[in-house]
Scaffold this motif. Sequence first.
Motif, PDB file in Angstrom:
ATOM      1  N   LEU A 290       0.876  -1.196  -0.167  1.00 55.28           N
ATOM      2  CA  LEU A 290      -0.084   0.053   0.091  1.00 55.28           C
ATOM      3  C   LEU A 290       0.895   1.453   0.187  1.00 55.28           C
ATOM      4  O   LEU A 290       1.948   1.298   0.487  1.00 55.28           O
ATOM      5  CB  LEU A 290      -1.186  -0.040   1.287  1.00 55.28           C
ATOM      6  CG  LEU A 290      -2.004  -1.191   1.292  1.00 55.28           C
ATOM      7  CD1 LEU A 290      -2.761  -0.919   2.543  1.00 55.28           C
ATOM      8  CD2 LEU A 290      -2.727  -1.369   0.116  1.00 55.28           C
TER       9      LEU A 290
ATOM     10  N   GLN B  69      -2.967   4.941   1.808  1.00 56.42           N
ATOM     11  CA  GLN B  69      -3.809   3.970   1.960  1.00 56.42           C
ATOM     12  C   GLN B  69      -3.141   3.057   3.389  1.00 56.42           C
ATOM     13  O   GLN B  69      -4.247   2.464   4.039  1.00 56.42           O
ATOM     14  CB  GLN B  69      -3.431   2.995   0.717  1.00 56.42           C
ATOM     15  CG  GLN B  69      -3.984   3.533  -0.321  1.00 56.42           C
ATOM     16  CD  GLN B  69      -3.630   2.751  -1.845  1.00 56.42           C
ATOM     17  OE1 GLN B  69      -2.634   2.162  -1.541  1.00 56.42           O
ATOM     18  NE2 GLN B  69      -4.498   2.838  -2.816  1.00 56.42           N
TER      19      GLN B  69
ATOM     20  N   GLN C 270      -5.782   2.077   6.232  1.00 52.02           N
ATOM     21  CA  GLN C 270      -6.122   0.802   6.608  1.00 52.02           C
ATOM     22  C   GLN C 270      -5.672   0.490   7.891  1.00 52.02           C
ATOM     23  O   GLN C 270      -6.498  -0.363   8.533  1.00 52.02           O
ATOM     24  CB  GLN C 270      -5.386  -0.233   5.382  1.00 52.02           C
ATOM     25  CG  GLN C 270      -5.683  -1.542   5.438  1.00 52.02           C
ATOM     26  CD  GLN C 270      -7.080  -1.872   5.077  1.00 52.02           C
ATOM     27  OE1 GLN C 270      -7.901  -0.885   4.758  1.00 52.02           O
ATOM     28  NE2 GLN C 270      -7.480  -3.165   5.456  1.00 52.02           N
TER      29      GLN C 270
END
Length: 236
Positions: free
Chosen positions: A166, A170, A174
């Motif tokens: 990622l 992100q 996450q």
Amino acid sequence: MELINYTRLTPTLGGSFSNGWQVMKSYFLYLLLVVVVIGMVNGPGGFKVDADSGAFGFIHGIPLKPDNLFVTVGTIFLVLFGFAYYFLLVPVFNYSAKLIYIDAVREKEIELQKLIAGFSNYLNVILANLLKSALVVMGFLFFIIPGIIIACRLAFVSYLVMDKNLDPMQAIEQSWKLTRGIGWTIFGMAILSVFIFILGLMMLIIGVFPALIWIHSSFASIYQAALNRQEGLIEY
């Protein structure tokens, strides 16, 4: 006791440390080498305050006092090198090591060449580390507690950058989702890790090596457990 099937791991303090212990026993020599290499990478250079000596800081043992900090070009270079080393090189190895611990938790064959895997994802590693560090520091500036909360909620950033490839934003997003509901568990693990590390120091210092392996294996275990919960592999 054998390793728990990683798809059945649950994000609990006891379960994570229990599985981390089994991971350490199963892959001890490989993970010992990882700890030694990472220790060597993190060891040289550095910057610290030494109140007893009156020094402002040290770079490779060279005292930097306010009155001679900018005396020589060499000293300035060492200061800049120290910061560059710890912000542009060390994170690559630290993030890469996370990938090896994840493989150990998943009972995969350990590939030591993954210690340099972070270089293939260099920009994301460096930016993610800088962004995470900045957020945690800003949190600590607001009466410490927000910093602790942010640090716990972003505990999986390094794993996600390496494991899921990622980008920094992100990974931050996450990690925040994955740690929902287990922030205090991660905080408890961090506190317990301090005592495990101290216990390792008390065991003629060499106990630090298994202590670090156990700690890192346990955090990799709770990361995997959080993934299991998100993917619906377990009920929690």
